[in-house]
Design a protein around this motif. Structure first.
Motif, short mmCIF file in Angstrom:
data_model
loop_
_atom_site.label_atom_id
_atom_site.label_comp_id
_atom_site.label_asym_id
_atom_site.label_seq_id
_atom_site.Cartn_x
_atom_site.Cartn_y
_atom_site.Cartn_z
N VAL A 212 17.36 3.17 13.13
CA VAL A 212 18.12 2.46 14.18
C VAL A 212 19.18 3.38 14.78
O VAL A 212 19.39 3.41 15.99
N SER A 213 19.82 4.21 13.92
CA SER A 213 20.86 5.13 14.41
C SER A 213 20.33 6.10 15.45
O SER A 213 21.09 6.58 16.30
N MET A 214 19.04 6.43 15.36
CA MET A 214 18.48 7.40 16.31
C MET A 214 18.70 6.97 17.75
O MET A 214 18.80 7.79 18.65
N GLY A 215 18.79 5.64 17.97
CA GLY A 215 19.04 5.11 19.31
C GLY A 215 20.40 5.54 19.86
O GLY A 215 20.62 5.52 21.07
N ASN A 216 21.32 5.92 18.96
CA ASN A 216 22.68 6.30 19.40
C ASN A 216 22.88 7.81 19.37
O ASN A 216 24.00 8.29 19.54
N ILE A 217 21.81 8.54 19.04
CA ILE A 217 21.97 9.98 18.82
C ILE A 217 21.27 10.78 19.90
O ILE A 217 20.07 10.58 20.16
N ASN A 218 22.00 11.70 20.50
CA ASN A 218 21.38 12.68 21.36
C ASN A 218 21.67 14.05 20.76
O ASN A 218 22.80 14.53 20.86
N ALA A 219 20.68 14.62 20.08
CA ALA A 219 20.85 15.95 19.48
C ALA A 219 20.19 16.96 20.40
O ALA A 219 19.07 16.74 20.87
N ASP A 220 20.90 18.03 20.68
CA ASP A 220 20.41 18.97 21.67
C ASP A 220 20.70 20.40 21.23
O ASP A 220 21.74 20.66 20.62
N ILE A 221 19.79 21.30 21.54
CA ILE A 221 20.00 22.72 21.26
C ILE A 221 20.26 23.42 22.58
O ILE A 221 19.50 23.24 23.53
N ARG A 222 21.35 24.18 22.66
CA ARG A 222 21.60 24.95 23.88
C ARG A 222 21.87 26.40 23.51
O ARG A 222 22.41 26.67 22.44
N LEU A 223 21.51 27.27 24.42
CA LEU A 223 21.81 28.69 24.18
C LEU A 223 23.10 29.04 24.90
O LEU A 223 23.21 28.85 26.11
N VAL A 224 24.11 29.49 24.15
CA VAL A 224 25.38 29.90 24.74
C VAL A 224 25.51 31.40 24.47
O VAL A 224 25.58 31.81 23.32
N ASP A 225 25.48 32.22 25.55
CA ASP A 225 25.49 33.68 25.43
C ASP A 225 24.38 34.15 24.48
O ASP A 225 24.62 35.00 23.62
N GLY A 226 23.23 33.55 24.59
CA GLY A 226 22.07 33.96 23.78
C GLY A 226 22.11 33.46 22.35
O GLY A 226 21.20 33.73 21.57
N VAL A 227 23.14 32.70 21.97
CA VAL A 227 23.25 32.20 20.60
C VAL A 227 23.02 30.69 20.60
O VAL A 227 23.57 29.97 21.46
N GLN A 228 22.23 30.22 19.64
CA GLN A 228 21.95 28.79 19.57
C GLN A 228 23.19 28.00 19.14
O GLN A 228 23.84 28.34 18.16
#
Ligand code: DC
Length: 222
Positions: free
Chosen positions: A60-76
């Motif tokens: 149920v919690s997954m509905g409230n979660i936005n997990a995201d990976i971004r690259l900042v200056d080439g670093v995750q």
């Protein structure tokens, strides 16, 4: 240019992330640490008091979660609902929470698309537990990276002590064995070596030798 995908799976503390990150830099690929996504979900549940023994509450919690990976200056960097949680997810209590939430099928399916999208857009070395078996079954190279449990625990213990954490070797070894057991005995996408993955045991190797081994295996197979 054809995009290349390299899947690296293995148990806790096999050195997957540091070895994969360095190999990716050397080969000019993106590095993606998928464990960070499960850690972000674990962190959300930990912060919000979600019962880790209740898979439906986690789902149920997954509905409230936005997990995201971004690259900042080439670093995750890993973001949880827009907040950069890259450092907080490394706390030892979040490791166990990540292992617990990763057994819930709704969590795994919610995170699958994002992982595949990264490999569709980049040449990538992706590490985790089910990359070669589930996330990227057609990866160009699959490596199962491991080492003896005592050696993995010793390395992890050294890292935690260097960061000033108050832990004993026994605690680290027990935690590692418990997480390995959970990760390989769950029904959904358990940790296991893909049939077409090459086994790389780094028990007798130092860090530089391990990176050389992984880069050598990748080059050999491409
Ligand atoms: O690699 P790590 O220790 O940061 O991963 C944290 C937990 O996330 C690990 O105990 C199992 C889970 N995990 C997973 O189930 N599948 C992945 N692809 C990566 C991690």
């Amino acid at each position: 240019m054809k995009l290349i995908s390299v899947a690296i799976d293995g148990p806790v503390g096999a050195g997957k992330s540091t070895i994969a990150r360095t190999a990716a830099e050397r080969l000019n690929y993106i590095y993606c640490d998928t464990g960070a996504l499960y850690r972000a979900v674990g962190l959300y549940c930990h912060r919000n008091g979600v019962d880790m023994n209740d898979p439906s509450a986690i789902a149920v919690s997954m509905g409230n979660i936005n997990a995201d990976i971004r690259l900042v200056d080439g670093v995750q960097r890993i973001f949880l609902n827009g907040e950069d949680v890259s450092d907080e997810i490394r706390l030892p209590e979040i490791s166990m929470a990540a292992s617990a939430v990763s057994a819930v099928p709704a969590v795994r399916s919610a995170l699958l698309g994002l992982q595949r999208e990264i490999a569709e857009k980049n040449s990538v070395i992706m590490d985790g537990r089910d990359i070669g078996t589930v996330v990227l079954p057609n990866a160009d190279v699959k490596i199962f990276l491991t080492a003896k449990p005592e050696i993995r625990a010793k390395r992890r213990y050294g890292e935690l002590i260097a960061k000033g954490k108050d832990v004993t070797f026994e605690e680290v070894l027990n935690d590692l064995n418990q997480r390995d057991y959970n990760d390989s005995h769950r029904a959904a996408a358990p940790l296991r070596q893909a049939a077409d993955a090459v086994l790389a045991d780094t028990s007798e190797l130092d860090f530089g030798q391990s990176v050389d081994l992984v880069c050598g295996l990748i080059k050999e197979r491409l």
